[in-house]
Each structure stands twice: as structure tokens, then as C-alpha cells.
Design a protein around this motif. Structure first.
Motif, PDB file in Angstrom:
ATOM      1  N   UNK A   9      41.634  18.055  92.751  1.00 43.84           N
ATOM      2  CA  UNK A   9      41.048  19.331  93.155  1.00 43.84           C
ATOM      3  C   UNK A   9      39.848  19.253  94.090  1.00 43.84           C
ATOM      4  N   UNK A  10      40.088  18.998  95.342  1.00 36.80           N
ATOM      5  CA  UNK A  10      38.994  19.095  96.289  1.00 36.80           C
ATOM      6  C   UNK A  10      39.204  20.337  97.141  1.00 36.80           C
ATOM      7  N   UNK A  11      38.118  20.848  97.676  1.00 39.64           N
ATOM      8  CA  UNK A  11      38.154  22.004  98.566  1.00 39.64           C
ATOM      9  C   UNK A  11      38.699  23.267  97.892  1.00 39.64           C
ATOM     10  N   UNK A  12      38.694  23.294  96.568  1.00 41.13           N
ATOM     11  CA  UNK A  12      39.073  24.523  95.840  1.00 41.13           C
ATOM     12  C   UNK A  12      40.424  25.081  96.241  1.00 41.13           C
ATOM     13  N   UNK A  13      41.287  24.243  96.770  1.00 38.13           N
ATOM     14  CA  UNK A  13      42.552  24.769  97.289  1.00 38.13           C
ATOM     15  C   UNK A  13      43.425  25.398  96.198  1.00 38.13           C
ATOM     16  N   UNK A  14      43.172  24.999  94.941  1.00 38.66           N
ATOM     17  CA  UNK A  14      43.950  25.601  93.861  1.00 38.66           C
ATOM     18  C   UNK A  14      43.421  26.985  93.481  1.00 38.66           C
ATOM     19  N   UNK A  15      42.176  27.285  93.878  1.00 35.47           N
ATOM     20  CA  UNK A  15      41.546  28.533  93.458  1.00 35.47           C
ATOM     21  C   UNK A  15      41.521  29.593  94.556  1.00 35.47           C
ATOM     22  N   UNK A  16      41.431  29.099  95.795  1.00 33.98           N
ATOM     23  CA  UNK A  16      41.279  30.035  96.904  1.00 33.98           C
ATOM     24  C   UNK A  16      42.644  30.627  97.269  1.00 33.98           C
ATOM     25  N   UNK A  17      42.647  31.893  97.671  1.00 32.49           N
ATOM     26  CA  UNK A  17      43.912  32.497  98.110  1.00 32.49           C
ATOM     27  C   UNK A  17      44.046  32.309  99.614  1.00 32.49           C
ATOM     28  N   UNK A  18      45.096  31.636 100.004  1.00 35.83           N
ATOM     29  CA  UNK A  18      45.291  31.345 101.420  1.00 35.83           C
ATOM     30  C   UNK A  18      46.213  32.392 102.022  1.00 35.83           C
ATOM     31  N   UNK A  19      45.708  33.071 103.044  1.00 35.24           N
ATOM     32  CA  UNK A  19      46.487  34.140 103.672  1.00 35.24           C
ATOM     33  C   UNK A  19      46.954  33.643 105.034  1.00 35.24           C
ATOM     34  N   UNK A  20      48.208  33.187 105.073  1.00 36.35           N
ATOM     35  CA  UNK A  20      48.709  32.579 106.313  1.00 36.35           C
ATOM     36  C   UNK A  20      49.186  33.635 107.305  1.00 36.35           C
ATOM     37  N   UNK A  21      49.898  34.634 106.809  1.00 35.88           N
ATOM     38  CA  UNK A  21      50.495  35.597 107.755  1.00 35.88           C
ATOM     39  C   UNK A  21      49.536  36.767 108.028  1.00 35.88           C
ATOM     40  N   UNK A  22      49.811  37.480 109.090  1.00 36.47           N
ATOM     41  CA  UNK A  22      48.986  38.639 109.455  1.00 36.47           C
ATOM     42  C   UNK A  22      49.068  39.710 108.355  1.00 36.47           C
ATOM     43  N   UNK A  23      50.259  39.892 107.778  1.00 37.68           N
ATOM     44  CA  UNK A  23      50.407  40.891 106.708  1.00 37.68           C
ATOM     45  C   UNK A  23      49.553  40.524 105.497  1.00 37.68           C
ATOM     46  N   UNK A  24      49.570  39.235 105.134  1.00 40.47           N
ATOM     47  CA  UNK A  24      48.734  38.787 104.007  1.00 40.47           C
ATOM     48  C   UNK A  24      47.255  39.024 104.319  1.00 40.47           C
ATOM     49  N   UNK A  25      46.893  38.764 105.555  1.00 43.76           N
ATOM     50  CA  UNK A  25      45.503  38.962 105.973  1.00 43.76           C
ATOM     51  C   UNK A  25      45.109  40.431 105.845  1.00 43.76           C
ATOM     52  N   UNK A  26      46.002  41.318 106.247  1.00 50.01           N
ATOM     53  CA  UNK A  26      45.710  42.761 106.177  1.00 50.01           C
ATOM     54  C   UNK A  26      45.564  43.229 104.728  1.00 50.01           C
TER      55      UNK A  26
END
Ligand SMILES: [Zn+2]
Length: 447
Positions: free
Chosen positions: A293-310
């Protein structure tokens, strides 16, 4: 040996230095001029030299202001070899692919052809040859190149050229020491000439040890006000440091971090590159990597697409959003700012250098009314700054690092706004005996 300065001369972007020695022409970096726009108009002007006549390029690190005009150079005839470290090659590919997309959108808005096309980016990547730190290579008869760790971002290098019996070192950008993620910059034992960055030549950074407490306070404020914390961040290094610190805050502070979004497809890809090169990281972080678990990648929500970002904007508060670009002159952060900048319970955390003319600089300078995509907004959100996230050495670090180099005949200061370079020049003069020059755009020196 002749050195000419064609970028980042008395300013911080557009790094581009031409070295002529032993019958060859070598470019050190070929970066983008940046300001209000991702690609300022000046980038469209012809290079001051014939791109076909350049034999080699040495790339110090993968920031856009150091690699952003490489595809233009290829488009205009460059066909030589490009040297860098292996992580720099990978990061350069990601950075150029990303900027090509952003710039093509920008060029449609501004109604002019883009600076370069996707195929030019592919062409540039084909020309790279990678070198490990510390291994010297004869790139042409009588010219040796060695790359050393610059400690600035993953894979960043100090380039050392030896030719005609002279040794020239170029920092590209020099790291802030200590870094949470990287090893400190290597000491250059000796050089006749050095070209040194001076981004923070006039400043002393905040103590790194206080930054965790500051970050905690800002996150707690966001939670207590049920607000939104927006962190405009450079995709490389800064974002990983933030992820690392927020992860640490979760563990040590034992606190429930609110909804937390990494809204930068580029940063997501870059973070994966970090995972491939643990040997380029400092030992402590390398170990953390092995344990997962480095960089909190398991906790952070990653929004790859524009729809996810919106969708982020319709999720409940409190929340933290990390998004690019770092100087707010483009990228997804602008859409979140449009929605949240006017409300006083929200915050903007500035963690990086903000060049003159950028939206980020206006906010740091306290402007209360700004324009985003041409529309006016009142700045209601609180502006916070943590200086110690800087990836650049400050004045005492630069002077100390330079003072360890034996035999220096001349120091050239680049990559700094005028007053920063001037302040560094004075500090160098106080501490050591050295001839310092602050070259102007287009100026040449025979060494
Ligand atoms: Zn840089």
C-alpha cells in the motif's frame, strides 16, 4: 565549446540550450514555453537553429517545460538520438501524449493548427536511448556524456558533457532535499562550467517536517466546514508525494480521510511508472512499495473517464480532489474550480511553483476576481500554500550543492525569474569565489 541559451533564460519555462563541441551540435532539453496557456504563442516561432543540424539531445527530466517542444523539433527535421534515463523516457511518452491532446483542444479553441500531432510524439519516442546514472558513454568521437541523479522527479538527471578537454554540467532542475520519495541530488565532484537552475534562487523553503501538520490542518478544516479541498497538482512527483502524505495521514493521524479523488489520468499512469523503478526511489519508500500500500492507491478513487470526473461534482462533501494542471492553465482542475471557487467553505491548496501569468499565480497573489474559460468568478475559496512540496532546491541548498564542485570556472544561472536568479547570484558571491552569468534569451558564450 560554445553554449547558447534559447529558453528558460531569465524565466522558468522553455528550457533549451545548444552546446556546440567537437564538431557536433547537442541540445540540452527542448521544453515548452508556458504561461496563461499550456502552449504559449512563442512556441510556434521557428527554432533559432536548424533542427536538422542538431546531432543529439540530452533530456534532463520529463516535465513539459523541458520536453514539450521535442515533437516540434522532430516535425521540423531533427532525426538524431535522444539520451535520458529509462524512467524519463517512459514519463516523457506519457507527458507528451497527454499534452498533445490538451494542446489540440487548445488550438481548436484558439483557431490555429496544433504545435504537433500524435504521430510526432510517437516519432520522438523512437529516437530515445536510455542510460543508467553514473555510466559514461562516448556519444560521438571525443564527446562523453554522463547522467547523475538530480533528485528532482523520478529519473531526473544532471547531464555532464566532456569534450575538447572541458567539462560542462547542466542541472536541468535540481531537487529539494530531503525528498520523501527520491534520493538527494548527486554531488558533482568537479566541472569547468555549470548551467544551474534558479527557480527558487531567492528563497528558503518551509521546513519539510512541518508539512504533515499543515496538511492535516487543511484537511480537518475541509471536514469541519463540509467543504471541498482542491489540490491542483503536477502529475509527476507532486501527486505521488501528496498521495504518500495523505496515506500517512490516514495511518498516523488515524483519521477518516473524506472522499478522495485522483482526477488525473496522467497522474494515474505516472504513479504506475513509479512502481516499476523502486531502485530510483529512496530506500524507505522502496521498502513501502514491497509491502504494497503505497500512494494510497487502494483508498483513493481514480476517475479515468470524463464521465467519472463529472460525477465527482455531484458526490457529497466533504471531499478532496487532486487534479491537473499544477498551474491551473489547463486540465480538469478548471472544471472543479468553476464549480467550487466562489464558496468560502472550500479551499485550494497550492503545492507547486506558479509561473507568471497563470491562474495559479493570480490566486497566490490574492486576486479576488479571476477568469476561467473566459467567464468571471469571485474568489471565495480559501487559498492555502505549502511551500515544502516544491521539487526544486532553495537558495541554501543550491549554494551548498554548487560549493562542492571543484574547479568551477563559470556558473550560468537559468530557469529562474530575474529577481530569483539575481538573488542566487548574490548568495553565490557571498559564499564562494565564482564567476556568475545570468544569460539572456539568445545569448551565446564561447567557453
Ligand atoms: Zn522540472
Amino acid at each position: 565549446m560554445r553554449v547558447s541559451f534559447f529558453g528558460a533564460a531569465r524565466e522558468v519555462t522553455g528550457s533549451n540550450i545548444l552546446v556546440e563541441c567537437a564538431g557536433k551540435r547537442i541540445l540540452l532539453d527542448c521544453g515548452l514555453f508556458q504561461g496563461v496557456k499550456l502552449a504559449e504563442e512563442r512556441n510556434f516561432a521557428a527554432f533559432a537553429y536548424d533542427p536538422k543540424s542538431v546531432d543529439f539531445i540530452v533530456v534532463g527530466h520529463a516535465h513539459l517545460d523541458h520536453v514539450g517542444r521535442l515533437p516540434k523539433l522532430l516535425r521540423e527535421g531533427f532525426q538524431g538520438r535522444i539520451y535520458s534515463t529509462a524512467p524519463t523516457l517512459e514519463l516523457t511518452r506519457l507527458v507528451l501524449e497527454d499534452s498533445e491532446k490538451l494542446m489540440s483542444e487548445e488550438s481548436k479553441r484558439d483557431n490555429h493548427p496544433p504545435l504537433y500531432l500524435e504521430e510526432d510524439v510517437g516519432g520522438v519516442i523512437q529516437l530515445f536511448e536510455t542510460l543508467p546514472y553514473g555510466q559514461s558513454l562516448e556519444i560521438a568521437p571525443g564527446i562523453r556524456l554522463t547522467l547523475m541523479n538530480a533528485g528532482h522527479i523520478l529519473g531526473s538527471a544532471i547531464s555532464i558533457l566532456e569534450a575538447e578537454g572541458k567539462k560542462l554540467a547542466y542541472t536541468s532542475d535540481l531537487g529539494n532535499n530531503p525528498s520523501e520519495l527520491l534520493l538527494p541530488p548527486d554531488v558533482v565532484a568537479d566541472a569547468d562550467f555549470i548551467i544551474c537552475e534558479s527557480t527558487y534562487g531567492g528563497r528558503v523553503h518551509e521546513d519539510v517536517s512541518r508539512r504533515g501538520a499543515k496538511l492535516n490542518k487543511i484537511i480537518e478544516l475541509t471536514i469541519s466546514q463540509n467543504g471541498v479541498l482542491m489540490i491542483p497538482s503536477f502529475a509527476i512527483e507532486r501527486t505521488q508525494e501528496l498521495l504518500h502524505d495523505i496515506e500517512h495521514y490516514c495511518h498516523v493521524g488515524n483519521c477518516a480521510v473524506p472522499r478522495f479523488y485522483l482526477d488525473s489520468p496522467l497522474a494515474e499512469k505516472v504513479t504506475k511508472v513509479f512502481g516499476k523503478y523502486p531502485e530510483f526511489l529512496n530506500g524507505k519508500v522502496g521498502e513501502e512499495f514491497k509491502n504494497g500500500a503505497i500512494f494510497a492507491l487502494d483508498r483513493v478513487q481514480i476517475t479515468s473517464t470524463v464521465d467519472e470526473s463529472k460525477e465527482i461534482d455531484s458526490s457529497p462533501t466533504p471531499k478532496i480532489i487532486i487534479a491537473g494542471s499544477g498551474m491551473m492553465n489547463g486540465g480538469r482542475i478548471l472544471f472543479h474550480l468553476q464549480k467550487y471557487i466562489e464558496d468560502s467553505k472550500n479551499s485550494i491548496l497550492i503545492v507547486g511553483f506558479q509561473a507568471r501569468g497563470t491562474l495559479g499565480r493570480r490566486l497566490v497573489d490574492g486576486e479576488r476576481e479571476v477568469r476561467i474559460f473566459g467567464k468571471k468568478y469571485e474568489v471565495g475559496a480559501q487559498i492555502h500554500k505549502i511551500g515544502s512540496y516544491s521539487a526544486h532546491a532553495d537558495q541554501p541548498q543550491l549554494v551548498l550543492w554548487l560549493s562542492k564542485i571543484a574547479g568551477l570556472g563559470k556558473i550560468f544561472l537559468v530557469h529562474g525569474e530575474g529577481d530569483e536568479s539575481l538573488a542566487l547570484s548574490k548568495a553565490i558571491g557571498d559564499k564562494m569565489k565564482a564567476d556568475v552569468a545570468i544569460p539572456q534569451q539568445g545569448e551565446s558564450y564561447d567557453l
